[in-house]
Motif scaffolding. Sequence first.
Motif, PDB file in Angstrom:
ATOM      1  N   LYS A  60       0.672  -1.194   0.085  1.00 41.18           N
ATOM      2  CA  LYS A  60       0.191   0.055  -0.191  1.00 41.18           C
ATOM      3  C   LYS A  60       0.809   1.392  -0.026  1.00 41.18           C
ATOM      4  CE  LYS A  60      -4.113   1.728   0.262  1.00 41.18           C
ATOM      5  NZ  LYS A  60      -5.126   1.176  -0.909  1.00 41.18           N
ATOM      6  N   MET A  61       1.956   1.278   0.805  1.00 42.92           N
ATOM      7  CA  MET A  61       2.736   2.179   0.731  1.00 42.92           C
ATOM      8  C   MET A  61       3.845   2.467  -0.301  1.00 42.92           C
ATOM      9  SD  MET A  61       2.248   4.250   3.470  1.00 42.92           S
ATOM     10  CE  MET A  61       3.374   5.055   3.564  1.00 42.92           C
ATOM     11  N   GLN A 161       3.290  11.109   7.067  1.00 45.75           N
ATOM     12  CA  GLN A 161       2.331  11.985   6.285  1.00 45.75           C
ATOM     13  C   GLN A 161       1.688  11.184   5.204  1.00 45.75           C
ATOM     14  OE1 GLN A 161       3.344  15.930   5.272  1.00 45.75           O
ATOM     15  NE2 GLN A 161       1.549  16.301   3.917  1.00 45.75           N
ATOM     16  N   LYS A 162       2.314  10.673   4.356  1.00 44.57           N
ATOM     17  CA  LYS A 162       1.708   9.731   3.295  1.00 44.57           C
ATOM     18  C   LYS A 162       0.662   8.608   4.017  1.00 44.57           C
ATOM     19  CE  LYS A 162       2.843   6.645  -0.549  1.00 44.57           C
ATOM     20  NZ  LYS A 162       4.020   6.212  -1.145  1.00 44.57           N
ATOM     21  N   ALA A 163       1.471   8.008   5.116  1.00 45.73           N
ATOM     22  CA  ALA A 163       0.806   6.852   5.484  1.00 45.73           C
ATOM     23  C   ALA A 163      -0.777   7.351   6.242  1.00 45.73           C
ATOM     24  CB  ALA A 163       1.585   6.078   6.582  1.00 45.73           C
ATOM     25  N   ASN A 164      -0.551   8.562   6.904  1.00 44.74           N
ATOM     26  CA  ASN A 164      -1.775   9.323   7.577  1.00 44.74           C
ATOM     27  C   ASN A 164      -2.933   9.547   6.345  1.00 44.74           C
ATOM     28  OD1 ASN A 164      -0.770   8.764   9.821  1.00 44.74           O
ATOM     29  ND2 ASN A 164      -0.142  10.870  10.200  1.00 44.74           N
ATOM     30  N   PRO A 308      -6.526  -6.439   3.507  1.00 44.59           N
ATOM     31  CA  PRO A 308      -6.327  -5.614   4.889  1.00 44.59           C
ATOM     32  C   PRO A 308      -6.269  -4.328   4.746  1.00 44.59           C
ATOM     33  CG  PRO A 308      -4.785  -7.671   4.811  1.00 44.59           C
ATOM     34  CD  PRO A 308      -5.291  -7.361   3.336  1.00 44.59           C
ATOM     35  N   THR A 309      -5.673  -3.640   3.518  1.00 45.40           N
ATOM     36  CA  THR A 309      -5.520  -2.172   3.363  1.00 45.40           C
ATOM     37  C   THR A 309      -6.762  -1.662   2.494  1.00 45.40           C
ATOM     38  OG1 THR A 309      -4.232  -2.508   1.534  1.00 45.40           O
ATOM     39  CG2 THR A 309      -3.153  -2.338   3.796  1.00 45.40           C
ATOM     40  N   GLU A 310      -7.771  -2.781   2.166  1.00 42.36           N
ATOM     41  CA  GLU A 310      -8.914  -2.075   1.529  1.00 42.36           C
ATOM     42  C   GLU A 310     -10.205  -2.646   2.095  1.00 42.36           C
ATOM     43  OE1 GLU A 310      -6.928  -1.862  -3.173  1.00 42.36           O
ATOM     44  OE2 GLU A 310      -8.242  -3.606  -2.753  1.00 42.36           O
ATOM     45  N   PRO A 311     -10.266  -2.213   3.307  1.00 43.55           N
ATOM     46  CA  PRO A 311     -11.564  -2.662   3.944  1.00 43.55           C
ATOM     47  C   PRO A 311     -12.849  -1.738   3.240  1.00 43.55           C
ATOM     48  CG  PRO A 311     -10.159  -1.174   5.339  1.00 43.55           C
ATOM     49  CD  PRO A 311      -9.479  -1.300   4.291  1.00 43.55           C
TER      50      PRO A 311
END
Length: 339
Positions: A60-61, A161-164, A308-311
């Motif tokens: 995702k990152m 910042q990108k993660a937030n 997991p990163t696309e709920p």
Amino acid sequence: SGYVLLDIQDPQNEESTTFHYALVRRGTKPSGIPGSYTVIETPIRSVVCMTSLQLSNFIKMGELDKVVGVTSTRHLFNREMNERLKSGKTAKIGIEGNFDNEVIMSMNPDLILVSPFKRGGYETLKDVGIPLIPHLGYKEMTPLGQAEWVKFVGLLVGQEQKANETFDAIAARYNELKELTAEGKVKKRPVVLSGEMRGGNWYAVGGESFLAQLFKDAGADYFLKNDKRSGGVTLDFETVYNQGDEADYWRIGFAVQIHLIHEGGAIGGVWFQRSLELRPRYADFRAFREKGIIYCNMKDTPFYESMPTEPEVVLADLLHIFHPDLLPDHTPVYYARLK
């Protein structure tokens, strides 16, 4: 003052061990760090991921170049990671409880992400001298709780910042969809059965689980919604029948899907026929008779490394099944109704 204090605890047990880390910028030595905190230099240059959930955060990152070791690649779809494995930039390190320490040492990662409450086998890794940090996203009881661990990886790779911003976008869309089925907005909340028979028992998850929360947010009632457990539950057939015989839908387990998908052909027809032969009592369930089966085709879907990163995408899939009028143009990504 030049460092970040990171405290990690089990989301399901506040009384459990808490892990403490101080993240400092590489090459600096700030003062004042509490003695109980293990110092980790960031941004990390290399890491070993033990689970697909951990790997999903790096995907995702856009930070897969940091991942130098992984365990299972059984359901790995990501092209970049497969190329890294092929070229030797990323190595297979074995499975939990049976790691190849020599391979891990040859990769010399800055740290290893672990799941300390799962199968384990980490004691021998401690001898290698590489910092072990727990990633407890798998213990989260809500979809957004699990997705929020992308912030944890954002801190490690120096992209806070990108993660937030990434998580904020996920949460905004998830909550927008969730609002569509808020109290009073849907005429009927269908009941959803989950799990399957293995041996003489029925295996499902409790009413406080990640899956139960997804069903609730998608405007449905889980058949064990009053159960207070968050993990797996073992039930006898009579209990399941009493609570789920009139359920509108049934989410089937992945083990069944994998077995039948590999047989090729008409997945739905094969599954219904085979299930009826092996478990005649499945026909007692309304969801079986009326073909209300929900499944994920894992042969063609990167479920473990992306879900997991696309709920919000999973929620849209379920909403489309339970309340098709609310998302009429949605194309299923993970979950669909078995034809």
